[in-house]
Motif scaffolding. Structure first.
Motif, mmCIF file in Angstrom:
data_model
loop_
_atom_site.group_PDB
_atom_site.id
_atom_site.type_symbol
_atom_site.label_atom_id
_atom_site.label_comp_id
_atom_site.label_asym_id
_atom_site.label_seq_id
_atom_site.Cartn_x
_atom_site.Cartn_y
_atom_site.Cartn_z
ATOM 1 N N ILE A 18 0.845 -1.191 0.000
ATOM 2 C CA ILE A 18 0.000 0.000 0.000
ATOM 3 C C ILE A 18 0.885 1.247 0.000
ATOM 4 O O ILE A 18 0.529 2.279 -0.570
ATOM 5 N N LEU A 19 2.036 1.142 0.647
ATOM 6 C CA LEU A 19 3.068 2.182 0.627
ATOM 7 C C LEU A 19 4.390 1.520 0.294
ATOM 8 O O LEU A 19 4.669 0.405 0.759
ATOM 9 N N ASP A 20 5.209 2.202 -0.481
ATOM 10 C CA ASP A 20 6.445 1.592 -0.956
ATOM 11 C C ASP A 20 7.599 2.597 -0.894
ATOM 12 O O ASP A 20 7.645 3.546 -1.680
ATOM 13 N N GLY A 39 -6.959 5.803 -3.317
ATOM 14 C CA GLY A 39 -6.207 4.554 -3.332
ATOM 15 C C GLY A 39 -4.711 4.712 -3.405
ATOM 16 O O GLY A 39 -3.980 3.711 -3.505
ATOM 17 N N ALA A 40 -4.222 5.955 -3.328
ATOM 18 C CA ALA A 40 -2.774 6.176 -3.441
ATOM 19 C C ALA A 40 -2.021 5.771 -2.180
ATOM 20 O O ALA A 40 -0.806 5.581 -2.222
ATOM 21 N N GLY A 41 -2.715 5.661 -1.037
ATOM 22 C CA GLY A 41 -2.056 5.280 0.214
ATOM 23 C C GLY A 41 -1.957 6.411 1.227
ATOM 24 O O GLY A 41 -1.261 6.283 2.239
ATOM 25 N N LYS A 42 -2.687 7.502 1.012
ATOM 26 C CA LYS A 42 -2.567 8.690 1.874
ATOM 27 C C LYS A 42 -3.027 8.407 3.304
ATOM 28 O O LYS A 42 -2.302 8.696 4.262
ATOM 29 N N VAL A 210 1.456 11.801 -3.384
ATOM 30 C CA VAL A 210 1.626 10.349 -3.376
ATOM 31 C C VAL A 210 0.939 9.780 -4.609
ATOM 32 O O VAL A 210 -0.215 10.109 -4.907
ATOM 33 N N LYS A 211 1.662 8.926 -5.327
ATOM 34 C CA LYS A 211 1.098 8.280 -6.515
ATOM 35 C C LYS A 211 1.548 6.825 -6.553
ATOM 36 O O LYS A 211 2.747 6.548 -6.416
ATOM 37 N N ASP A 212 0.583 5.930 -6.692
ATOM 38 C CA ASP A 212 0.885 4.497 -6.788
ATOM 39 C C ASP A 212 1.774 4.030 -5.648
ATOM 40 O O ASP A 212 2.787 3.347 -5.853
ATOM 41 N N THR A 231 0.204 14.666 -13.834
ATOM 42 C CA THR A 231 0.743 13.313 -13.673
ATOM 43 C C THR A 231 0.059 12.563 -12.531
ATOM 44 O O THR A 231 -0.279 11.384 -12.668
ATOM 45 N N VAL A 232 -0.158 13.238 -11.419
ATOM 46 C CA VAL A 232 -0.715 12.577 -10.240
ATOM 47 C C VAL A 232 -2.210 12.321 -10.391
ATOM 48 O O VAL A 232 -2.713 11.250 -10.030
ATOM 49 N N TYR A 233 -2.933 13.290 -10.935
ATOM 50 C CA TYR A 233 -4.395 13.202 -11.000
ATOM 51 C C TYR A 233 -4.945 12.947 -12.407
ATOM 52 O O TYR A 233 -6.164 12.798 -12.561
#
Length: 251
Positions: A18-20, A39-42, A210-212, A231-233
């Protein structure tokens, strides 16, 4: 300083991350927006910082101390968390906010505990609600009460998961204005998960995209660019200035 170092999280040992490898830092007095699509993990990130979700790899440190080695009471004196939603109970507002003093209470509630609660209720314009029950409040009033409960912990760092989601536009700006002022005046580092980019631009001074599951960019207002947002949204925007305020306009 609150420092997140190479943090990863998954719900199971071999599950999807979920976070990397997330890294950033937050200093006291700063107000940071945590941004990214659904769903980005925020929200998971915020919960990892408060040890609700224990990190799979990496670490979270407060003033050089790993939170995994801190007692829960000690951590609660340093970090306060406001969840996205709270199930209201039949509890008086004053008593619900007083629960935020739990990390400091040893033998019983003191006059100082009650003074701090009253001060925070005044600060958030909630004093007129102190004898109401939580299950009688509107969604916005309940959310502001949960913020009050976090603030009476007198934390070094305040973590907020979409606290404006149930507020009308006027109260959204009021709440973020209050959080920003408190962060500066009380020297508290605040991190807020938020979807409204213009609210974030108006009130925050640090921005974590945060992205992916990974950090896409982190820094001051210079990191909020049309290219980053696209890019993010996957959203095309212009950033214009109106009456001295930068505004994001989709097109």
């Amino acid at each position: 300083m609150l420092e997140v170092k190479d943090l990863s999280f998954a719900y199971s040992k071999n599950g999807r991350k979920i976070l990397d490898d997330v890294s950033f830092h937050l200093e006291q007095g700063q107000f940071m927006a945590v941004l990214g699509n659904n769903g980005a993990g925020k929200s998971t990130l915020i919960k990892c910082i408060d040890r609700i979700n224990p990190a799979t790899d990496g670490s979270v440190e407060i003033d050089g101390q790993n939170i995994e080695h801190m007692q829960r009471r000690t951590l609660a004196q340093s970090v306060a968390y406001v969840p996205q939603s709270t199930q209201p109970t039949h509890t008086l507002v004053f008593d619900a906010v007083l629960l935020g003093r739990k990390p400091y209470i040893k033998w019983g509630v003191t006059a100082e505990d009650e003074r701090i609660v009253a001060e925070v209720l005044d600060m958030l314009n909630l004093r007129h609600l102190e004898s109401r029950y939580l299950d009688e409040l509107s969604g916005g009033e309940l959310q502001k009460t949960m913020l009050a409960r976090a603030l009476v912990q007198q934390p070094k760092y305040l973590l907020l998961d979409e606290p404006t989601s149930s507020l009308d536009p006027n109260n959204q700006h009021e709440m973020l204005h209050v959080i920003r002022d408190i962060a500066q005046e009380k020297n508290i580092g605040a991190a807020i998960v938020i979807h409204d980019l213009n609210l974030a631009m108006r009130h925050c001074d640090r921005f974590l995209f945060v992205k992916d599951a990974r950090v896409f960019s982190f820094g001051g207002v210079e990191t909020v660019t049309p290219e980053t947002i696209r890019t993010v949204y996957d959203l095309r925007v212009d950033i214009i200035e109106h009456k001295g305020i930068r505004v994001i306009v989709p097109y």
